[in-house]
Design an enzyme around this catalytic site. Structure first.
Site, mmCIF file in Angstrom:
data_model
loop_
_atom_site.group_PDB
_atom_site.id
_atom_site.type_symbol
_atom_site.label_atom_id
_atom_site.label_comp_id
_atom_site.label_asym_id
_atom_site.label_seq_id
_atom_site.Cartn_x
_atom_site.Cartn_y
_atom_site.Cartn_z
ATOM 1 N N PHE B 126 1.486 0.569 14.697
ATOM 2 C CA PHE B 126 0.538 -0.450 14.294
ATOM 3 C C PHE B 126 0.592 -1.595 15.227
ATOM 4 O O PHE B 126 1.667 -2.027 15.619
ATOM 5 C CB PHE B 126 1.349 -1.056 12.791
ATOM 6 C CG PHE B 126 0.335 -1.915 12.139
ATOM 7 C CD1 PHE B 126 -0.562 -1.748 11.449
ATOM 8 C CD2 PHE B 126 0.596 -3.369 12.441
ATOM 9 C CE1 PHE B 126 -1.795 -2.629 10.966
ATOM 10 C CE2 PHE B 126 -0.070 -4.322 11.710
ATOM 11 C CZ PHE B 126 -1.342 -4.046 11.127
ATOM 12 N N ASP B 195 10.690 0.193 12.446
ATOM 13 C CA ASP B 195 9.692 -0.426 11.766
ATOM 14 C C ASP B 195 9.292 0.300 10.507
ATOM 15 O O ASP B 195 8.783 1.610 10.450
ATOM 16 C CB ASP B 195 8.150 -0.777 12.388
ATOM 17 C CG ASP B 195 7.360 -1.745 11.588
ATOM 18 O OD1 ASP B 195 7.393 -1.338 10.077
ATOM 19 O OD2 ASP B 195 6.223 -2.292 11.846
ATOM 20 N N TYR B 220 5.257 -6.161 0.917
ATOM 21 C CA TYR B 220 3.923 -6.283 0.091
ATOM 22 C C TYR B 220 3.379 -5.025 -0.181
ATOM 23 O O TYR B 220 2.262 -4.692 -0.741
ATOM 24 C CB TYR B 220 2.986 -7.299 0.474
ATOM 25 C CG TYR B 220 2.622 -7.290 2.192
ATOM 26 C CD1 TYR B 220 1.968 -6.431 2.718
ATOM 27 C CD2 TYR B 220 3.535 -8.239 2.957
ATOM 28 C CE1 TYR B 220 1.693 -6.251 4.189
ATOM 29 C CE2 TYR B 220 3.127 -8.299 4.280
ATOM 30 C CZ TYR B 220 2.198 -7.229 4.912
ATOM 31 O OH TYR B 220 2.087 -7.210 6.239
ATOM 32 N N LYS B 221 4.031 -3.882 0.419
ATOM 33 C CA LYS B 221 3.188 -2.376 0.383
ATOM 34 C C LYS B 221 4.023 -1.856 -0.878
ATOM 35 O O LYS B 221 3.868 -2.179 -2.148
ATOM 36 C CB LYS B 221 3.152 -1.750 1.568
ATOM 37 C CG LYS B 221 2.550 -2.505 2.817
ATOM 38 C CD LYS B 221 2.497 -1.610 4.176
ATOM 39 C CE LYS B 221 1.970 -2.408 5.306
ATOM 40 N NZ LYS B 221 0.648 -2.522 4.992
ATOM 41 N N ARG B 365 -8.057 6.392 4.017
ATOM 42 C CA ARG B 365 -6.665 6.408 3.758
ATOM 43 C C ARG B 365 -6.339 6.078 2.442
ATOM 44 O O ARG B 365 -6.538 5.173 1.580
ATOM 45 C CB ARG B 365 -6.286 5.328 4.683
ATOM 46 C CG ARG B 365 -4.607 5.600 5.033
ATOM 47 C CD ARG B 365 -4.021 4.287 5.985
ATOM 48 N NE ARG B 365 -4.143 2.930 4.994
ATOM 49 C CZ ARG B 365 -3.190 1.864 5.495
ATOM 50 N NH1 ARG B 365 -2.598 1.770 6.495
ATOM 51 N NH2 ARG B 365 -3.265 0.764 4.566
#
Lengths: 393, 393
Positions: B126, B195, B220-221, B365
């Protein structure tokens, strides 16, 4: 009613900001700790409830665009900007003050350019600024030199990259000479980085007017943003194209959703962003800033000085030494009094409904938030302090 | 009812996590974007309302101690720790993922010691990790070497300080070999920094079990903490005494309220703290983590694989190439499909009530959150995707 109480009542009756008190949730407490955590503005609870229930709960991911979450850091930065004398496009909200100190100090050292390897720092600074400045110096190969703010003008020289100074000293309440120190740094070819935590929202800062290079500050004191609400970073417009952040997160990329492997910084204040903004805390702050609608910071400053004048007068006979300067030009919006056994005295004050705070080793600290502190509050605080001291003697 | 729909109904009936769906605010939408922003847990709104109205509004400054605000970062870290396989005292919550990447990478380089001046980074990372790793390398005088995660074991050598790797690739959904890569780095005398943004809450991570050195991740995922909720930092217990943060803010001081001019780091996970924590976002996260009570992450993983298996099967005839590996050992909790005109296709899907996201240049996605995604949702998403593609051809 004493003469002082009468005068306080008259001052309250003539106070152009008196109506603002209703914009906050307050009770019988005399809250003189708004320089640590501002009181709750009435505009906040409903707004946050809506952010949670509708924007997050119903719209979910769509809110990043449809509810304006993505652009919140720069939008709220622009909303806060007039309070610190900044034109739009130079302030971005996000991260803690400490994190912003790293961005600002490393950024300033890089802007100063080659051959300048000395960083000056306010020796009486709130500690985190000193710790982070030490880290910034280490990461960039600079030497750190702690100095009293008043000694910075004479000390700045050809090797000085920048100085990090607190606008108002967190402990004593002393207001440092932002225009003079900034000008002296510029005369030496160095940059001025100001920490506005204890001045923003209490007095005019004039960042643009005085040519300050970079600045940081928190939003949970006089700006009433809530516990740990995000801090801000100011980068003067003409420095922005060369501002080179040590935290070049994806939110500061020119094309963040391009997901490109190479970093190309955005233009403008957005360059100071890092990662995904903490939306709940940030939008609470946005709602809190509504209380500033129609407020002129010079009116705030006039009331702040009148409040602290009255408190200094009312406590003058108590035998406590003020650390806060008596000269208006050197005073922030707080009064610090040296007091034996200050920790216990503050505990007793709080139990009697007057909330200030204690700072090691012997300081009673009282903050005056002009938007919601009344002159009658000031009288009551001074009276209760007198009673507490009397009961202890 | 098709055979697939019947099978989905059977899987839902047998799903041990089916009851967890009621812990979230959901509607008719098939929400397959929980890998970007998790849905709202029902435990959050009431908690945040109380934090604002009572803890901030009534108790104000007293809440830093009386409402447990001050210790929230390490308390919530301990609450999240079991989800990533960490014993207590090693995880602290706060700041964004990007900021934590800087702490972790600079910290790892310093822990690696003299003579190791090479930093490896996942080349498909990312983007923010790559940008921040570049900054960390520059600030510490290291060389940055981007590599495919699978090539890291062979590349790590005597000059390697550390490698920063994504556990699950944000774009393809590929799960990288955390145990193997970590062991190979250790064999070369280097540190492993992971990560976990796209794996935490979706599959077992096993930080302690596999001897990971440092890790970061967002909340937050799959952890459903809310938009921009604070990220976390894991520093393995035996590294903590030598962990040397580039962001030594006052919250990580041994005696933060001593306001001492010299920095003396606290022991334990607290050493990873920086500035004042963003309490509203942080306590929303704490409430959100309640949904994990009684949930075993291996059950979550089993359902995640069953969901993605079903989606891959149900979309197999649509002519879209999966970027997500078919082998379970290489798959996270998302499915990425290459699709011409993917941006428009996703727009149409969303308008028909199936929310995933589009990643440049040609990727659809879909994220699968085992706590609230049903097998029936999977069937419907696949059916609607088929209809959208059919309508466009």
């Amino acid at each position: 009613m004493s003469e002082l109480q009468e005068r306080a009542a008259e001052l309250d009756a003539a106070d152009p900001l008196a109506g603002k008190r209703d914009a906050f949730v307050l009770d019988d407490t005399v809250y003189l700790d708004g320089n640590s955590l501002g009181a709750l503005p009435r505009s906040v609870p409903g707004r946050v409830a809506d952010v949670i229930a509708r924007e997050w709960g119903e719209l979910r991911i769509r809110s990043w665009t449809e509810s304006g979450w993505w652009t919140a850091p720069e939008r709220i930065g622009d909303r806060a900007a007039p309070l610190i004398g900044a034109a739009p496009g130079q302030v971005v909200v996000g991260d803690s003050t400490s994190v912003n100190v790293l961005k600002a100090v490393v950024g300033a050292i890089r802007l100063a350019g080659e051959g300048r390897d000395e960083l000056l720092v306010d020796e009486s600074t709130f500690p985190t600024d000193g710790y982070i400045a030490t880290s910034a110096a280490r990461l960039t190969g600079c030497t750190l030199r702690p100095l009293a703010p008043a000694d910075i003008p004479a000390a700045a020289g050809p090797r000085t990259a920048a100085a990090l100074v607190n606008h108002v000293d967190y402990r004593s309440g002393r207001l440092h000479d932002l225009p003079g120190i900034t000008a002296a740094l510029h005369a030496a070819g160095a940059l001025a980085v100001w920490d506005l935590c204890h001045s923003a929202g209490a007095l005019p800062v004039g960042l643009d007017e005085h040519g300050v290079d970079l600045a940081v500050g928190c939003t949970y004191k006089f700006l009433n943003g809530g516990p740990g609400s995000p801090a801000y970073l100011y980068v003067r417009r003409d420095h922005q194209p060369r501002f080179d952040s040590p935290l070049p997160g994806w939110n500061s990329h020119q094309d963040p959703f391009g997901m490109r492997p190479d970093y190309e910084p955005a233009d403008g204040a957005v360059r100071g962003r890092v990662g995904t903004p903490d939306i709940l805390s940030m939008l609470a702050l946005e709602a809190a800033l509504e209380v500033w609608d129609g407020v002129d910071i010079t009116t705030v400053r006039a009331k702040s000085l009148a409040l602290t004048d009255l408190f200094l007068e009312a406590t003058a006979g108590l035998g406590l030494e003020p650390l806060t300067p008596s000269a208006h030009a050197e005073r922030g919006s707080q009064v610090a009094l040296r007091c034996p056994d200050a920790g216990k005295v503050m505990g007793e004050l709080i139990s009697r409904g007057v909330v200030g705070d204690f700072r090691e080793p012997d300081v009673l600290r009282f903050g005056f938030t002009p938007l919601y502190t009344s002159f009658t509050d000031v009288c009551r605080a001074a009276r209760v302090l007198g009673e507490v001291l009397n009961d202890r003697s």
